[in-house]
Design an enzyme around this catalytic site. Structure first.
Site, PDB file in Angstrom:
ATOM      1  N   GLU A   1      54.468  15.349  28.475  1.00  0.00           N
ATOM      2  CA  GLU A   1      53.225  14.162  29.130  1.00  0.00           C
ATOM      3  C   GLU A   1      53.362  14.902  30.631  1.00  0.00           C
ATOM      4  O   GLU A   1      53.553  13.292  31.100  1.00  0.00           O
ATOM      5  CB  GLU A   1      53.064  13.075  28.427  1.00  0.00           C
ATOM      6  CG  GLU A   1      52.636  12.888  27.308  1.00  0.00           C
ATOM      7  CD  GLU A   1      52.363  11.596  27.086  1.00  0.00           C
ATOM      8  OE1 GLU A   1      52.765  10.020  27.783  1.00  0.00           O
ATOM      9  OE2 GLU A   1      52.290  11.143  25.796  1.00  0.00           O
TER      10      GLU A   1
ATOM     11  N   GLU B   1      51.323  14.097  19.060  1.00  0.00           N
ATOM     12  CA  GLU B   1      51.241  12.970  19.040  1.00  0.00           C
ATOM     13  C   GLU B   1      50.451  11.546  18.870  1.00  0.00           C
ATOM     14  O   GLU B   1      49.170  11.635  20.227  1.00  0.00           O
ATOM     15  CB  GLU B   1      51.927  11.942  20.911  1.00  0.00           C
ATOM     16  CG  GLU B   1      53.633  12.092  20.881  1.00  0.00           C
ATOM     17  CD  GLU B   1      53.714  11.310  21.840  1.00  0.00           C
ATOM     18  OE1 GLU B   1      53.012  10.484  22.177  1.00  0.00           O
ATOM     19  OE2 GLU B   1      54.570  11.784  22.664  1.00  0.00           O
TER      20      GLU B   1
HETATM   21  O1  AHR Z   1      54.887   7.424  21.381  1.00  0.00           O
HETATM   22  C1  AHR Z   1      55.685   6.753  22.499  1.00  0.00           C
HETATM   23  C2  AHR Z   1      54.747   7.277  23.520  1.00  0.00           C
HETATM   24  O2  AHR Z   1      53.417   7.848  24.213  1.00  0.00           O
HETATM   25  C3  AHR Z   1      55.522   8.583  24.168  1.00  0.00           C
HETATM   26  O3  AHR Z   1      56.576   8.422  24.659  1.00  0.00           O
HETATM   27  C4  AHR Z   1      54.876   9.212  24.696  1.00  0.00           C
HETATM   28  O4  AHR Z   1      55.633  10.090  25.162  1.00  0.00           O
HETATM   29  C5  AHR Z   1      53.512   8.424  24.875  1.00  0.00           C
HETATM   30  O5  AHR Z   1      52.753   8.026  26.287  1.00  0.00           O
END
Ligand code: AHR
Length: 498
Positions: A173, A292
Site C-alpha cells: 500500500e 487483502e
Molecule cells: O489488514 C489491516 C491493514 O489494512 C493492513 O495492514 C493494510 O495493508 C491495510 O490498510
C-alpha cells in the site's frame, strides 16, 4: 416470494478454480501472531508455541496460502530482527500500529508454522523504509540453498533446506499517505521494477506482485496502476487490489451488494493493466493479486497510543449479514478466476478474522468462517460462466442490482457441479430454479445455507456455534434444481451424476 433462475452449462468455462483463491493473511498486528497463531504456554500449544486449536481451525477453513508479515507493519520492518537466538532479538517500535514488536516470532517461525499448517507462503518485502539490498538479503536468507553468509545463517538458526518461497509482494500500500515510506506512483514504480529485476537475477522464476491501489476510492486509483505498470510491466506478474467493506450510514442494502464494487474494481484494474500492455505492445498479461479483502466495520479506528505488545486491535465480531457478504465476495473472486490469480482474506486470526482465540482460552469460528470453509472445500474443477435471471433492487451506492448473485464450478472428473448463490434481499425469499439438463441425470448430493431469522446473530466464546451452516432443502426434479433462498442468505448446492 420472488423468483430467479440460473443458466449454466459445463461448456461455458471461465477458468480452472485456482487453489490460491483461498489465501489468507497473517500480519504482525494486534493479536494475529501473538496469542493468535503463536502462544507458548497455551495448554494446546506444541513445542514451537503454535496453538493446536488454531491450527486445526486453519486446516478446516481450507486456507491454501498465507501472506506475511504485513500489511502496514512491513513498511517499517527489519526482517533480520526476527531471526536467530531469541535472547538476541531486539524489541522495536512498530509505527504502523503504535505497538511494541518483541520479534519473538519471525521468518523461521512463520515458515515452520506454514509447513505445519500445509499452506504456501506469500512473503512481503519492505519497500517503505528499505529497498533492493534488503529485499535481496531476505531472499538469500529464505531461498538460497547454502554456502553464502545469509543462507548459512538460516541453516544455523532453523533450516538446512531453503523455504522455496515463490510468491513475493513488492511492498504494501505505498500509494497510501498513512504508509511509512509512502511514495508517488513514479517513485514506487521505479523501486518495484528495480527490486523485481534484482530478485529475478537471484531466482528468475519468482512470482512478483506490484502494489496497486489501497482501495478503489483512492484519489490516485487508476493512474497509480497505469504509472506503476508502465515502469514495471515486464518485471512483475501481478498487481494487487485491496478492499474492505462495511455498512456506511446504516445502508445495509448497499453493503449486501458490495460484491458489485469488487466486480467493478477487478474489471477496472484488469482493463488498466491490459491498456498498459497494449501501449507497450506486450503479449504478456498481468493478473490480479487481491491480497487483502474482507468486511471491516471499524475501518476508521484510531491506532493505540500506549505502545503495548500485541494489543487488541480491530477484533471485529461478525454477524450473519457479514457472513453473507463474505460469501458473495468469494463468488466475485471465483467469477474472475481468469484474471484473479491470488486472493487473501485479511486477516486469519483475531484481527478482522474468521478465527478468534483468547489468551490461555478457547478458539472459535466466526460467522464468516463458514462460507469461506464451504467454498474452499467445494469449489473444484472449472469455474462456469453463469447466466443470472433475477429481479433487481435499488441500492444507494450501486443503483439497481440483482437480488441474486451466483457462480458455479464443475469438476468433469468427479461429475460434481456446485452452485454458490446469495439472496441479498432483506425481507423476501427467492424461489430459485436451475435447469440441469446440460449435466445429464443428476441429484442433489449436499446443500448448506448460512442465514438466520436474526441477521445480527454472532458467534462468541460462550456461544461459538450460535451461527453454523444448516442443511438446505434442495431437489432436482423435472430437469431442474429447485431451492428456496431465505432473505439475507448464502447457499451452496452440490449435485452429482445419478
Ligand atoms: O489488514 C489491516 C491493514 O489494512 C493492513 O495492514 C493494510 O495493508 C491495510 O490498510
Amino acid at each position: 416470494m420472488l423468483t430467479a433462475s440460473l443458466t449454466l452449462s459445463p461448456d461455458l468455462v471461465v477458468a480452472p478454480v485456482r487453489r490460491r483463491t483461498f489465501g489468507s493473511f497473517v500480519e504482525h498486528m494486534g493479536r494475529c501472531v501473538y496469542t493468535g497463531i503463536y502462544e507458548p504456554g497455551h495448554p494446546g500449544a506444541d513445542e514451537h508455541g503454535f496453538r493446536g486449536d488454531v491450527l486445526a481451525l486453519v486446516r478446516e477453513l481450507g486456507v491454501t496460502l498465507v501472506r506475511y508479515p504485513g500489511g502496514n507493519f512491513v513498511s517499517g520492518y527489519r526482517w533480520e530482527d526476527g531471526v536467530g537466538p531469541r535472547a538476541d532479538r531486539p524489541v522495536r517500535r512498530d509505527l504502523a500500529w503504535r505497538s511494541i514488536e518483541t520479534n519473538e516470532f519471525g521468518a523461521d517461525e512463520f515458515a515452520r508454522w506454514a509447513a505445519t499448517a500445509g499452506v504456501e507462503i506469500m512473503y512481503a518485502v519492505n519497500l517503505g523504509t528499505r529497498g533492493v539490498a534488503e529485499a535481496l538479503d531476505v531472499h538469500e536468507y529464505l531461498n538460497h540453498p547454502g554456502g553464502t553468509h545469509l543462507s548459512e545463517l538460516r541453516r544455523k538458526h532453523a533450516s538446512d533446506e531453503p523455504y522455496g518461497v515463490r510468491l513475493w509482494c513488492l511492498g504494501n500500500e505505498l500509494d497510501g499517505p498513512w504508509q511509512t515510506g509512502h511514495k508517488t506512483a513514479h517513485e514506487y514504480g521505479r523501486l518495484a521494477a528495480e527490486t523485481a529485476r534484482a530478485l529475478r537475477q537471484a531466482e528468475p522464476d519468482l512470482e512478483l506482485v506490484a502494489c496497486g491501489s489501497s482501495h478503489s476510492g483512492m484519489p490516485t486509483f487508476g493512474q497509480w496502476e497505469s504509472t506503476v505498470l508502465e515502469l514495471a510491466y515486464d518485471s512483475v506478474d501481478h498487481i494487487s487490489c485491496h478492499a474492505y467493506y462495511e455498512p456506511v450510514d446504516g445502508d445495509v442494502d448497499s453493503f449486501l451488494a458490495c460484491a458489485v464494487d469488487m466486480d467493478r474494481f477487478i474489471d477496472s484494474v484488469v482493463a488498466t493493466a491490459d491498456a498498459v500492455g497494449a501501449r507497450l505492445k506486450s503479449r504478456k498479461r498481468i493478473s490480479v493479486s487481491f491480497d487483502e479483502w474482507n468486511v471491516w466495520s471499524q475501518r476508521h479506528f484510531t491506532p493505540p497510543t500506549g505502545w503495548a505488545s500485541a494489543p487488541r486491535l480491530i477484533e471485529d465480531v461478525y454477524d450473519v449479514t457479514d457472513a453473507v457478504v463474505v460469501g458473495n465476495l468469494l463468488i466475485s473472486l471465483l467469477r474472475h478466476s481468469d484474471r484473479v490469480a491470488v486472493a487473501c482474506q485479511a486477516q486469519l486470526v483475531n484481527v478482522i478474522a474468521p478465527i478468534r482465540s483468547e489468551p490461555g482460552g478457547p478458539a472459535w469460528r466466526q460467522t464468516i468462517f463458514h462460507p469461506f470453509a464451504l467454498t474452499a472445500r467445494l469449489a473444484r474443477g472449472e469455474v462456469l460462466r453463469v447466466g443470472i435471471g433475477s429481479p433487481t433492487q435499488e441500492t444507494g451506492r450501486f443503483g439497481a442490482v440483482p437480488v441474486v448473485d451466483a457462480v458455479a464450478t464443475h469438476d468433469a472428473g468427479s461429475g460434481d457441479t456446485v452452485v454458490f448463490v446469495v439472496n441479498r434481499h432483506r425481507s423476501e425469499s427467492v424461489a430459485l430454479e436451475v435447469p440441469t439438463g446440460a449435466f445429464g441425470a443428476v441429484r442433489v448430493a449436499e446443500a448448506w445455507t448460512v442465514c438466520d431469522a436474526d441477521t445480527a446473530a454472532t458467534n462468541t466464546a460462550e456461544q461459538p456455534d450460535r451461527v453454523v451452516p444448516r442443511p438446505q432443502d434442495a431437489v432436482v426434479a423435472d430437469g431442474s434444481l429447485r431451492t428456496t433462498l431465505a432473505p439475507v442468505s448464502w447457499t451452496v448446492v452440490r449435485f452429482d451424476r445419478r
